[in-house]
Write a protein that holds these residues in place. Structure first.
Motif, PDB file in Angstrom:
ATOM      1  N   UNK A 387       0.818  -1.215   0.000  1.00 29.44           N
ATOM      2  CA  UNK A 387       0.000   0.000   0.000  1.00 29.44           C
ATOM      3  C   UNK A 387       0.854   1.268   0.000  1.00 29.44           C
ATOM      4  N   UNK A 388       2.087   1.182   0.485  1.00 25.44           N
ATOM      5  CA  UNK A 388       2.976   2.346   0.434  1.00 25.44           C
ATOM      6  C   UNK A 388       3.211   2.769  -1.009  1.00 25.44           C
ATOM      7  N   UNK A 389       3.324   1.793  -1.900  1.00 27.97           N
ATOM      8  CA  UNK A 389       3.537   2.107  -3.308  1.00 27.97           C
ATOM      9  C   UNK A 389       2.381   2.859  -3.918  1.00 27.97           C
ATOM     10  N   UNK A 390       1.157   2.438  -3.627  1.00 28.24           N
ATOM     11  CA  UNK A 390      -0.007   3.115  -4.214  1.00 28.24           C
ATOM     12  C   UNK A 390      -0.163   4.515  -3.647  1.00 28.24           C
ATOM     13  N   UNK A 391       0.205   4.692  -2.375  1.00 33.07           N
ATOM     14  CA  UNK A 391       0.165   6.040  -1.791  1.00 33.07           C
ATOM     15  C   UNK A 391       1.225   6.933  -2.437  1.00 33.07           C
ATOM     16  N   UNK A 392       2.417   6.374  -2.670  1.00 28.77           N
ATOM     17  CA  UNK A 392       3.466   7.151  -3.318  1.00 28.77           C
ATOM     18  C   UNK A 392       3.073   7.589  -4.717  1.00 28.77           C
ATOM     19  N   UNK A 393       2.522   6.667  -5.515  1.00 31.53           N
ATOM     20  CA  UNK A 393       2.083   7.009  -6.863  1.00 31.53           C
ATOM     21  C   UNK A 393       0.923   8.004  -6.839  1.00 31.53           C
ATOM     22  N   UNK A 394       0.018   7.838  -5.890  1.00 30.74           N
ATOM     23  CA  UNK A 394      -1.114   8.762  -5.781  1.00 30.74           C
ATOM     24  C   UNK A 394      -0.639  10.167  -5.437  1.00 30.74           C
ATOM     25  N   UNK A 395       0.329  10.272  -4.531  1.00 29.35           N
ATOM     26  CA  UNK A 395       0.884  11.578  -4.189  1.00 29.35           C
ATOM     27  C   UNK A 395       1.580  12.200  -5.396  1.00 29.35           C
ATOM     28  N   UNK A 396       2.298  11.383  -6.149  1.00 32.41           N
ATOM     29  CA  UNK A 396       2.975  11.895  -7.339  1.00 32.41           C
ATOM     30  C   UNK A 396       1.963  12.444  -8.349  1.00 32.41           C
ATOM     31  N   UNK A 398      -1.083  13.459  -7.799  1.00 28.35           N
ATOM     32  CA  UNK A 398      -1.730  14.645  -7.241  1.00 28.35           C
ATOM     33  C   UNK A 398      -0.887  15.892  -7.473  1.00 28.35           C
ATOM     34  N   UNK A 399       0.426  15.773  -7.249  1.00 29.43           N
ATOM     35  CA  UNK A 399       1.318  16.916  -7.450  1.00 29.43           C
ATOM     36  C   UNK A 399       1.442  17.279  -8.931  1.00 29.43           C
ATOM     37  N   UNK A 400       1.457  16.256  -9.799  1.00 30.88           N
ATOM     38  CA  UNK A 400       1.634  16.515 -11.222  1.00 30.88           C
ATOM     39  C   UNK A 400       0.396  17.095 -11.878  1.00 30.88           C
ATOM     40  N   UNK A 401      -0.733  17.103 -11.177  1.00 31.74           N
ATOM     41  CA  UNK A 401      -1.915  17.792 -11.691  1.00 31.74           C
ATOM     42  C   UNK A 401      -1.594  19.271 -11.924  1.00 31.74           C
ATOM     43  N   UNK A 402      -0.718  19.819 -11.094  1.00 30.87           N
ATOM     44  CA  UNK A 402      -0.283  21.211 -11.288  1.00 30.87           C
ATOM     45  C   UNK A 402       0.359  21.392 -12.657  1.00 30.87           C
ATOM     46  N   UNK A 403       1.117  20.404 -13.095  1.00 30.42           N
ATOM     47  CA  UNK A 403       1.784  20.489 -14.394  1.00 30.42           C
ATOM     48  C   UNK A 403       0.769  20.487 -15.529  1.00 30.42           C
ATOM     49  N   UNK A 536      -0.325   7.893 -15.030  1.00 33.14           N
ATOM     50  CA  UNK A 536      -1.625   7.349 -14.612  1.00 33.14           C
ATOM     51  C   UNK A 536      -1.751   5.880 -15.004  1.00 33.14           C
ATOM     52  N   UNK A 537      -1.231   5.525 -16.177  1.00 30.37           N
ATOM     53  CA  UNK A 537      -1.221   4.110 -16.580  1.00 30.37           C
ATOM     54  C   UNK A 537      -0.378   3.291 -15.602  1.00 30.37           C
ATOM     55  N   UNK A 538       0.751   3.869 -15.176  1.00 34.20           N
ATOM     56  CA  UNK A 538       1.564   3.202 -14.160  1.00 34.20           C
ATOM     57  C   UNK A 538       0.799   2.982 -12.863  1.00 34.20           C
ATOM     58  N   UNK A 539       0.002   3.985 -12.477  1.00 33.91           N
ATOM     59  CA  UNK A 539      -0.821   3.839 -11.274  1.00 33.91           C
ATOM     60  C   UNK A 539      -1.814   2.694 -11.432  1.00 33.91           C
ATOM     61  N   UNK A 540      -2.403   2.551 -12.622  1.00 32.08           N
ATOM     62  CA  UNK A 540      -3.353   1.462 -12.873  1.00 32.08           C
ATOM     63  C   UNK A 540      -2.650   0.100 -12.800  1.00 32.08           C
ATOM     64  N   UNK A 541      -1.472   0.004 -13.386  1.00 26.35           N
ATOM     65  CA  UNK A 541      -0.716  -1.249 -13.301  1.00 26.35           C
ATOM     66  C   UNK A 541      -0.469  -1.624 -11.838  1.00 26.35           C
ATOM     67  N   UNK A 542      -0.060  -0.645 -11.054  1.00 27.32           N
ATOM     68  CA  UNK A 542       0.223  -0.942  -9.651  1.00 27.32           C
ATOM     69  C   UNK A 542      -1.070  -1.281  -8.909  1.00 27.32           C
ATOM     70  N   UNK A 543      -2.172  -0.638  -9.264  1.00 27.99           N
ATOM     71  CA  UNK A 543      -3.453  -0.950  -8.627  1.00 27.99           C
ATOM     72  C   UNK A 543      -3.876  -2.388  -8.925  1.00 27.99           C
TER      73      UNK A 543
END
Length: 569
Positions: A387-396, A398-403, A536-543
Motif C-alpha cells: 500500500x505504500x507504493x499506491x500512496x506514493x504514486x497517488x501523491x505523485x 496529485x502533485x503533477x496535476x499542477x503540471x 496514470x497508466x503506471x498507477x493502474x498497473x500498480x493498482x
C-alpha cells in the motif's frame, strides 16, 4: 570519546581517499549533467530537438554498450581499468566543454562557412557526451562495484558504512552542484560555465588519479588478480566453443553468448552448474583458431544488444511473477518529461528561467526526494509495503496535476495549431526576457507582449508540480525495488532485474523520441499531457498488482462493518 574515535577512523586513510575522490567525481558529473541541458538549448534555441537527440543518443548507448563496458572492466586489471576510465571520461568532458565554449562564442563566424558546420558541431558534441557517459559508467563499475567490495572484504558493517557514505555524497552533490553551477553561469555567462566545468575536470583528474593509485597500493586485496572472474570467462568461452564445434554454420540463438550475470541465473542449481563446469574443464576439444576467433567475435557482437537480449530471454520468467505489474508501473514512470532532465531544464530556460533559478529548483526537487527516502520506512511500517507504493504514486499524480493545469495558465505557449516554421522566430521573441542569456548571438528585439517571468504562472506551476512530485516518486521507486528483492527467487534475480532495467531504458528512449518528434515549445504542453497519461497508466498497473496480491484494493468491508456498528449503536 569512543564514538568520536570511530567517526574519525571512518574518514582516515583509504576511506578518506575513496570518499574525497568520489566527491570530486560526483560533483563534476552533477555539474556536467546540469550544464548540458543549458548548453544545448543555447546552441539550438529554436527547439528542444538537439536536447532530445542528445538524450536519445545517451539512452541508446547505454542500452547497446552497457553490458560490453561491464565486460571490458571485468577483463581488465583493476588499477588500469579505473585510471583509464577516469582519464578518458575527464578528457572527453574537457574537449566537449571547449568545443561548446568556442561554438557559443563564435557561432556566427562558424556558421558563416555553411550549415554543415553547425550540424558537424552537433554530432561532435553528442558523440563526446556519449563517450564521457560510457567511460563514467566504466569508472563507477570499477571503483564502486568492485574496489569497495574488495576493500571491505568480509566486514559487512564496513561495506554498509562505506556504501551509505558514498550515497550521502551523491545526494549532497545532487543538491549543491546545480546551484553552484547555475550561480556561475548566471554571473559570468553560459559559455564561461562550460569553461568552468572543463577546468574542474582538468584539475580534479590529477587528484583522483593519485588517490586511486594510493588506495590500490595500500590495499593488498586490490592487487590480487580477478581469478574468479577470469575462470568464469574461460568457462563461458569453452562452452561456446563446444557448441560451435558441433554446428557453427547452423546459426546459434542468443543464449550462447549470454552474459555472465545471466548465466549465473539460469534455471539450474549450484551443484548442477558445478558439475557442468567440471565436465567442461575435463573435456578435450579441438578447435581451429579461426573458429575460436569467430566465437569471440560473435559473443562480442551479441553483448552490444545485451539489454534487448535480456528483455527477450527473461520476459517469460518476468511475467511469471505477480510483481510484474508493479515493475511495469515503475517502467511507465520513465516515459515522462516531468522531471529535471536535460529536456525540462532546456524548456525552463526557453521560458526565461535563469540558470541560477534552475539550479535552485533542481536542488529543491532533490530535497523533496531525499525527504521521501526518510519517510519511506515510516510509511511502510504504518501502511504496509504494497500500500505504500499506491500512496506514493497517488501523491505523485496529485502533485503533477499542477503540471497539467499549467499548460492552460497565463504564460503557456501551448498551441498545437501554430505553424512550426513560424515558431523558430516566435520562440526567440517570446523567450527574450530581461537578463536572459538565451541566445547570445540573437539580434531579434524583445517582444513588448512578452510576459515577465514573475507573471508567467505556467512555468512556475510546472516547476512546482515537478518538485513536489519527487517525494511520491522516490517512495514508489523504493517500494517497487523492495518488492522485487523480497519476491524474486535468488536464482532468477539477475534475469528479472535485467528485464526491469531494460524496460526502464526502453521507456526512457521512447521519451526522448517523443521529444524529437515534438520539439517546439508550443508542443511541450502535449508532452506534459502524454507524460501524465503514462504515469496514470503506471498507477493502474500498480493498482492491478495491489488488488491481486491483497485480494482487495481498500477494506470496503471493514468500512461497511464500522458503519453498521455505528448505526446499531
Amino acid at each position: 570519546m569512543a564514538s568520536m574515535s570511530a567517526c574519525c577512523k571512518k574518514w582516515n586513510g583509504n576511506n578518506f581517499f575513496v570518499y574525497f575522490s568520489h566527491f570530486l567525481s560526483a560533483w563534476g558529473d552533477r555539474m556536467w549533467a546540469f550544464g548540458v541541458g543549458l548548453f544545448l538549448i543555447n546552441i539550438s534555441s529554436e527547439s528542444l530537438q538537439l536536447t532530445a537527440a542528445y538524450g536519445l543518443s545517451m539512452s541508446l548507448s547505454v542500452l547497446l554498450f552497457g553490458a560490453l563496458v561491464g565486460d571490458i572492466v571485468d577483463e581488465t586489471p583493476r588499477l588500469k581499468a579505473a585510471q583509464t576510465a577516469l582519464v578518458l571520461q575527464n578528457l572527453f568532458v574537457i574537449i566537449c566543454a571547449v568545443l561548446i565554449f568556442f561554438f557559443l562564442t563564435y557561432m556566427s563566424a562558424i556558421v558563416s562557412f555553411g550549415q554543415w558546420t553547425r550540424y558537424t558541431v552537433y554530432v561532435l558534441i553528442i558523440l563526446l557526451c556519449v563517450l564521457s557517459r560510457l567511460t563514467s559508467m566504466a569508472r563507477q563499475i570499477a571503483v564502486e562495484k568492485d574496489w569497495i567490495v574488495e576493500m571491505c572484504g568480509e566486514d559487512k558493517d564496513r561495506l554498509a558504512t562505506m556504501t551509505a557514505a558514498l550515497r550521502r555524497i551523491d545526494l549532497s552533490t545532487q543538491i549543491l552542484a546545480p546551484m553552484a553551477t547555475g550561480f556561475i553561469m548566471a554571473l559570468a555567462g553560459v559559455e564561461f560555465g562550460a569553461i568552468f566545468i572543463g577546468a574542474w575536470n582538468f584539475g580534479s583528474v590529477f587528484i583522483e588519479y593519485y588517490f586511486l593509485w594510493k588506495v590500490y597500493n595500500t590495499v593488498p586485496a586490490l592487487m590480487k588478480k580477478k581469478n574468479l572472474k577470469k575462470s568464469q570467462v574461460a568457462t563461458e568461452l569453452k562452452e561456446n566453443l563446444v557448441k560451435e564445434k558441433d554446428a557453427f554454420d547452423q546459426g546459434r540463438p542468443l543464449e550462447e553468448c549470454m552474459t555472465l550475470q545471466d548465466k549465473d541465473n539460469l534455471d539450474t542449481t549450484d551443484d548442477e552448474k558445478k558439475e557442468e563446469n567440471e565436465a567442461l574443464n575435463n573435456q578435450e576439444i579441438s578447435v581451429t583458431p579461426e573458429t575460436e576467433k569467430k566465437v569471440k567475435k560473435k559473443c562480442t557482437f551479441t553483448r552490444l544488444f545485451n539489454s534487448l537480449e535480456r528483455l527477450y530471454l527473461g520476459w517469460p520468467v518476468y511475467v511469471s511473477y505477480d510483481i510484474r505489474n508493479a515493475g511495469l508501473a515503475l517502467a511507465c514512470l520513465y516515459m515522462t518529461v516531468l522531471g529535471f532532465d536535460s529536456v525540462t531544464v532546456g524548456y525552463a530556460k526557453t521560458q526565461g528561467v535563469s540558470e541560477l533559478l534552475v539550479g535552485i529548483m533542481m536542488a529543491l526537487a532533490a530535497s523533496f526526494g531525499i525527504f521521501g527516502t526518510f519517510m519511506y520506512p515510516y510509511m511502510r511500517r504504518r501502511l504496509g509495503l504494497a500500500r505504500t507504493g499506491i500512496f506514493g504514486l497517488s501523491l505523485q499524480i496529485t502533485c503533477l496535476v499542477l503540471c497539467v493545469v499549467s499548460v492552460w495558465m497565463p504564460g503557456s505557449k501551448f498551441d498545437l495549431f501554430l505553424d512550426t516554421n513560424l515558431n523558430a522566430t516566435n520562440a526567440m521573441e517570446l523567450s527574450c526576457i530581461e537578463n536572459s542569456t538565451l541566445d547570445v548571438n540573437s539580434t531579434i528585439p524583445c517582444s513588448k507582449e512578452t510576459l515577465s517571468l514573475s507573471e508567467n504562472v505556467s512555468i512556475w506551476m510546472l516547476l512546482a508540480g515537478i518538485i513536489t512530485a519527487r517525494f511520491g516518486l522516490w517512495v514508489a521507486d523504493l517500494t517497487v525495488s523492495q518488492l522485487f528483492m523480497e519476491s524474486v527467487a535468488e536464482k532468477e534475480r539477475g534475469k528479472v532485474n535485467g528485464v526491469q532495467s531494460s524496460l526502464n531504458q526502453l521507456m526512457d528512449m521512447l521519451k526522448y523520441l517523443m521529444v524529437v518528434l515534438a520539439p517546439h515549445e508550443h508542443q511541450f504542453g502535449l508532452l506534459v499531457h502524454i507524460s501524465f497519461g503514462f504515469i496514470c497508466i503506471g498507477w493502474l498497473f500498480y493498482a492491478f498488482f495491489l488488488r491481486k496480491s491483497r485480494g482487495h484494493f481498500f477494506h470496503f468491508e471493514k468500512c461497511i462493518q464500522k458503519n453498521n456498528l455505528h448505526t446499531n449503536s
